[in-house]
Design an enzyme around this catalytic site. Structure first.
Site, PDB file in Angstrom:
ATOM      1  N   HIS A 100      27.103  24.913  26.518  1.00 21.94           N
ATOM      2  CA  HIS A 100      27.819  25.514  27.653  1.00 21.94           C
ATOM      3  C   HIS A 100      28.293  26.911  27.288  1.00 21.94           C
ATOM      4  O   HIS A 100      28.717  27.164  26.165  1.00 21.94           O
ATOM      5  CB  HIS A 100      29.007  24.652  28.087  1.00 21.94           C
ATOM      6  CG  HIS A 100      29.902  24.241  26.965  1.00 21.94           C
ATOM      7  ND1 HIS A 100      29.593  23.208  26.104  1.00 21.94           N
ATOM      8  CD2 HIS A 100      31.097  24.725  26.547  1.00 21.94           C
ATOM      9  CE1 HIS A 100      30.554  23.073  25.214  1.00 21.94           C
ATOM     10  NE2 HIS A 100      31.481  23.990  25.445  1.00 21.94           N
ATOM     11  N   HIS A 102      31.053  29.692  28.177  1.00 16.32           N
ATOM     12  CA  HIS A 102      32.350  29.922  28.830  1.00 16.32           C
ATOM     13  C   HIS A 102      32.358  31.321  29.447  1.00 16.32           C
ATOM     14  O   HIS A 102      31.936  32.290  28.806  1.00 16.32           O
ATOM     15  CB  HIS A 102      33.496  29.911  27.813  1.00 16.32           C
ATOM     16  CG  HIS A 102      33.732  28.615  27.120  1.00 16.32           C
ATOM     17  ND1 HIS A 102      34.773  27.779  27.450  1.00 16.32           N
ATOM     18  CD2 HIS A 102      33.094  28.001  26.093  1.00 16.32           C
ATOM     19  CE1 HIS A 102      34.761  26.719  26.641  1.00 16.32           C
ATOM     20  NE2 HIS A 102      33.761  26.837  25.813  1.00 16.32           N
TER      21      HIS A 102
HETATM   22  P1  5GP Z   1      34.003  23.848  23.658  1.00  9.36           P
HETATM   23  O1  5GP Z   1      35.174  23.840  22.737  1.00  9.36           O
HETATM   24  O2  5GP Z   1      33.073  22.661  23.422  1.00  9.36           O
HETATM   25  O3  5GP Z   1      33.253  25.160  23.651  1.00  9.36           O
HETATM   26  O4  5GP Z   1      34.601  23.720  25.106  1.00  9.36           O
HETATM   27  C1  5GP Z   1      34.510  22.579  25.886  1.00  9.36           C
HETATM   28  C2  5GP Z   1      35.194  22.881  27.180  1.00  9.36           C
HETATM   29  O5  5GP Z   1      34.892  21.856  28.090  1.00  9.36           O
HETATM   30  C3  5GP Z   1      36.712  22.945  27.067  1.00  9.36           C
HETATM   31  O6  5GP Z   1      37.163  24.220  27.516  1.00  9.36           O
HETATM   32  C4  5GP Z   1      37.202  21.799  27.952  1.00  9.36           C
HETATM   33  O7  5GP Z   1      38.380  22.104  28.641  1.00  9.36           O
HETATM   34  C5  5GP Z   1      36.034  21.583  28.875  1.00  9.36           C
HETATM   35  N1  5GP Z   1      35.869  20.206  29.336  1.00  9.36           N
HETATM   36  C6  5GP Z   1      35.906  19.084  28.567  1.00  9.36           C
HETATM   37  N2  5GP Z   1      35.685  17.988  29.328  1.00  9.36           N
HETATM   38  C7  5GP Z   1      35.522  18.441  30.601  1.00  9.36           C
HETATM   39  C8  5GP Z   1      35.280  17.762  31.843  1.00  9.36           C
HETATM   40  O8  5GP Z   1      35.170  16.530  31.927  1.00  9.36           O
HETATM   41  N3  5GP Z   1      35.183  18.536  32.940  1.00  9.36           N
HETATM   42  C9  5GP Z   1      35.282  19.906  32.887  1.00  9.36           C
HETATM   43  N4  5GP Z   1      35.173  20.579  34.041  1.00  9.36           N
HETATM   44  N5  5GP Z   1      35.517  20.565  31.737  1.00  9.36           N
HETATM   45  C10 5GP Z   1      35.633  19.836  30.601  1.00  9.36           C
END
Ligand code: 5GP
Ligand code: ZN
Length: 155
Positions: A100, A102
């Site tokens: 993903h 951001h």
């Molecule tokens: P990472 O640290 O993996 O780059 O970021 C994961 C992101 O996914 C975090 O900002 C977190 O808030 C978001 N996230 C985790 N679970 C969910 C979910 O079930 N729905 C949505 N919309 N965002 C999620």
């Protein structure tokens, strides 16, 4: 794949506030946003890390991030810029195992608000936030219509 929350969001079996999707990618609001409008863009086909992602889909992901960052400047959120971040792998603090990107909207002078948002990660009103982002996409598209629309040529 069924235990992947982002696959379930793409499939529509888990809730999320989607702001954009096409054949390759889906964009939805982060459930714990750092700033209002914090959006995640994911490939529709599951890939855990960049090592699993085909380069064309990687390009689609960034193309959409680029578009969203520009749209955020034009919609109701009126951002001045954005942080585009991709945490690749648990070593890089990736917490959801589906690639993903951001897109975190920024405003001039928002350093304290950003730091607070980073700590609190409180959701903002999702429907009006999504509407503001979609309005930005519409404004972007009307200012920059795709070349085929201008020329009247179909791809
Ligand atoms: P990472 O640290 O993996 O780059 O970021 C994961 C992101 O996914 C975090 O900002 C977190 O808030 C978001 N996230 C985790 N679970 C969910 C979910 O079930 N729905 C949505 N919309 N965002 C999620
Ligand atoms: Zn997945």
């Amino acid at each position: 794949m069924n235990d992947c929350v982002f696959c379930r969001i793409v499939a529509g079996t888990a809730p999320a506030t989607k702001v954009y999707e096409d054949d390759a990618v889906c964009a939805f609001l982060d459930i714990r946003p750092i700033t209002r409008g914090h959006t995640l863009i994911v490939p529709k086909r599951h890939a855990t890390e960049l090592d699993d992602l085909d380069p064309d889909t990687g390009a689609d992901l960034f193309r959409t991030g680029h578009r969203l960052a520009r749209a955020l400047r034009r919609g109701g959120l009126a951002s001045d810029g954005a942080n585009l971040v991709l945490n690749d792998g648990t070593a890089a603090f990736q917490t959801v195992g589906h690639v993903h990107l951001h897109v975190v909207p920024r405003r001039h002078g928002d350093k304290l608000r950003f730091a607070k948002g980073f700590l609190l990660r409180r959701p903002h009103e999702p429907q009006s936030t999504a509407a503001a982002i979609r309005a930005g996409l519409t404004a972007l598209d009307s200012a920059n219509p795709p070349a085929r629309d201008v020329e009247g040529v179909q791809e």
